[in-house]
Design a protein around this motif. Structure first.
Motif, PDB file in Angstrom:
ATOM      1  N   THR A 170       0.855  -1.181   0.000  1.00  0.00           N
ATOM      2  CA  THR A 170       0.000   0.000   0.000  1.00  0.00           C
ATOM      3  C   THR A 170       0.894   1.236   0.000  1.00  0.00           C
ATOM      4  O   THR A 170       1.864   1.307   0.742  1.00  0.00           O
ATOM      5  N   ARG A 171       0.584   2.168  -0.877  1.00  0.00           N
ATOM      6  CA  ARG A 171       1.439   3.341  -0.990  1.00  0.00           C
ATOM      7  C   ARG A 171       0.622   4.536  -1.449  1.00  0.00           C
ATOM      8  O   ARG A 171      -0.439   4.379  -2.039  1.00  0.00           O
ATOM      9  N   LYS A 172       1.136   5.725  -1.158  1.00  0.00           N
ATOM     10  CA  LYS A 172       0.461   6.949  -1.579  1.00  0.00           C
ATOM     11  C   LYS A 172       0.988   7.345  -2.947  1.00  0.00           C
ATOM     12  O   LYS A 172       2.181   7.231  -3.217  1.00  0.00           O
ATOM     13  N   GLU A 173       0.080   7.812  -3.798  1.00  0.00           N
ATOM     14  CA  GLU A 173       0.506   8.356  -5.077  1.00  0.00           C
ATOM     15  C   GLU A 173      -0.197   9.682  -5.278  1.00  0.00           C
ATOM     16  O   GLU A 173      -1.299   9.895  -4.797  1.00  0.00           O
ATOM     17  N   ILE A 174       0.478  10.564  -6.003  1.00  0.00           N
ATOM     18  CA  ILE A 174      -0.142  11.852  -6.297  1.00  0.00           C
ATOM     19  C   ILE A 174      -0.729  11.790  -7.708  1.00  0.00           C
ATOM     20  O   ILE A 174      -0.033  11.469  -8.664  1.00  0.00           O
ATOM     21  N   THR A 175      -1.999  12.052  -7.805  1.00  0.00           N
ATOM     22  CA  THR A 175      -2.632  12.129  -9.114  1.00  0.00           C
ATOM     23  C   THR A 175      -3.106  13.576  -9.274  1.00  0.00           C
ATOM     24  O   THR A 175      -3.122  14.346  -8.322  1.00  0.00           O
ATOM     25  N   THR A 176      -3.428  13.979 -10.462  1.00  0.00           N
ATOM     26  CA  THR A 176      -3.882  15.352 -10.645  1.00  0.00           C
ATOM     27  C   THR A 176      -5.299  15.369 -11.190  1.00  0.00           C
ATOM     28  O   THR A 176      -5.583  14.766 -12.224  1.00  0.00           O
ATOM     29  N   THR A 177      -6.194  15.978 -10.469  1.00  0.00           N
ATOM     30  CA  THR A 177      -7.558  16.152 -10.973  1.00  0.00           C
ATOM     31  C   THR A 177      -7.620  17.514 -11.636  1.00  0.00           C
ATOM     32  O   THR A 177      -6.948  18.459 -11.235  1.00  0.00           O
ATOM     33  N   THR A 178      -8.406  17.628 -12.668  1.00  0.00           N
ATOM     34  CA  THR A 178      -8.553  18.943 -13.306  1.00  0.00           C
ATOM     35  C   THR A 178      -9.972  19.434 -13.106  1.00  0.00           C
ATOM     36  O   THR A 178     -10.923  18.679 -13.202  1.00  0.00           O
ATOM     37  N   SER A 179     -10.103  20.691 -12.758  1.00  0.00           N
ATOM     38  CA  SER A 179     -11.425  21.293 -12.548  1.00  0.00           C
ATOM     39  C   SER A 179     -11.573  22.481 -13.485  1.00  0.00           C
ATOM     40  O   SER A 179     -10.631  23.228 -13.716  1.00  0.00           O
ATOM     41  N   LEU A 180     -12.760  22.653 -13.987  1.00  0.00           N
ATOM     42  CA  LEU A 180     -13.070  23.799 -14.824  1.00  0.00           C
ATOM     43  C   LEU A 180     -13.432  24.965 -13.911  1.00  0.00           C
ATOM     44  O   LEU A 180     -14.335  24.858 -13.083  1.00  0.00           O
ATOM     45  N   MET A 181     -12.699  26.071 -14.016  1.00  0.00           N
ATOM     46  CA  MET A 181     -12.934  27.246 -13.165  1.00  0.00           C
ATOM     47  C   MET A 181     -14.052  28.114 -13.736  1.00  0.00           C
ATOM     48  O   MET A 181     -14.466  27.953 -14.882  1.00  0.00           O
ATOM     49  N   GLY A 182     -14.503  29.085 -12.924  1.00  0.00           N
ATOM     50  CA  GLY A 182     -15.577  29.998 -13.330  1.00  0.00           C
ATOM     51  C   GLY A 182     -15.225  30.803 -14.575  1.00  0.00           C
ATOM     52  O   GLY A 182     -16.085  31.116 -15.402  1.00  0.00           O
ATOM     53  N   ASP A 183     -13.937  31.139 -14.718  1.00  0.00           N
ATOM     54  CA  ASP A 183     -13.515  31.928 -15.883  1.00  0.00           C
ATOM     55  C   ASP A 183     -13.154  31.019 -17.058  1.00  0.00           C
ATOM     56  O   ASP A 183     -12.433  31.425 -17.957  1.00  0.00           O
ATOM     57  N   ASN A 184     -13.627  29.765 -17.022  1.00  0.00           N
ATOM     58  CA  ASN A 184     -13.358  28.783 -18.073  1.00  0.00           C
ATOM     59  C   ASN A 184     -11.917  28.314 -18.177  1.00  0.00           C
ATOM     60  O   ASN A 184     -11.579  27.570 -19.080  1.00  0.00           O
TER      61      ASN A 184
END
Ligand code: NI
Ligand code: NI
Ligand code: NI
Lengths: 107, 107, 107
Positions: A66-80
């Motif tokens: 078991t290990r930690k990994e960093i993933t990246t989520t992308t979010s759409l901001m209000g200014d697109n």
């Protein structure tokens, strides 16, 4: 002779089979899925002389822990614009059973 | 009671299940594939009373033993004729584990 | 630690996994099919502390026991009407092996 039954996550299975095969352990891959809410597990059968059980367990531990990994989520901001957010997730893990083999046959 | 776990080649599985069933052994077929570079294996689970283990092993041995077979490859010749070439290949083989069963339940 | 290997009918598998998971047993589902003339079996692997084996067996017994069910077949009559016929069928049943585990690892 012992039989090691290892239930690992799909994403670790390929690497584990590669490592075990490199150490000349015979591996058989069964298709499996987890229980009710889990999914994506692979079950491996590994026949091994009793003196080499610990060596198999070390390889599993090393490859599947078991290990930690960093993933990246992308979010759409209000200014697109799009913002990437680092997210720490836990991957890996395995369940391993070692069972005694009374008779072993290799044809 | 013993549990026989037999890993056999796909091409032998059907014949083996037929032979075991004819001798009234209960067989469960798990889908499986071999390890890293191998493919096309079938894993069978066979529950059997300890007095009949040797009988199961004999059937597996008989049906799945490593053996030479002659296959024919065809090659296209320079003059556009086709030539058949006999080729000896090795087929069969199995890995079998016999494991003790502490408790057996048939519902 | 014990390993329970349960071969159940597909139609009982979902309910059984739900019951076992509700009692906090870890379940791994292997795809399987029966032998020569049978089909539609699921094999489950359940790792369990030896004190709780009987509890697992009770849940399997309760969920998978052989039982009669009434199904309705429909037949087209001579006058083009459709007639429903109640038909009693036997469903359920399971084969369960309990095997000793010499070493257990949870990563
Ligand atoms: Ni996990
Ligand atoms: Ni082979
Ligand atoms: Ni049945």
């Amino acid at each position: 002779m012992k039989l090691v039954i290892a239930i690992v996550h799909d994403e670790d299975a390929h690497g584990l089979i590669k490592m075990l095969t490199a150490s000349e352990f015979g591996v058989t891959k069964l298709a499996s899925t987890g229980g009710f809410l889990k999914s994506g597990n692979t079950t491996l059968l590994i026949g091994v002389q009793k003196e080499r059980v610990d060596s198999v367990l070390s390889i599993i531990e090393e490859t599947c822990k078991t290990r930690k990994e960093i993933t990246t989520t992308t979010s759409l901001m209000g200014d697109n614009s799009v913002m990437g957010m680092p997210l720490e997730i836990t991957v890996g893990g395995a369940t391993v059973f070692v069972v005694d083999v009374e008779k072993y046959l290799k044809l």
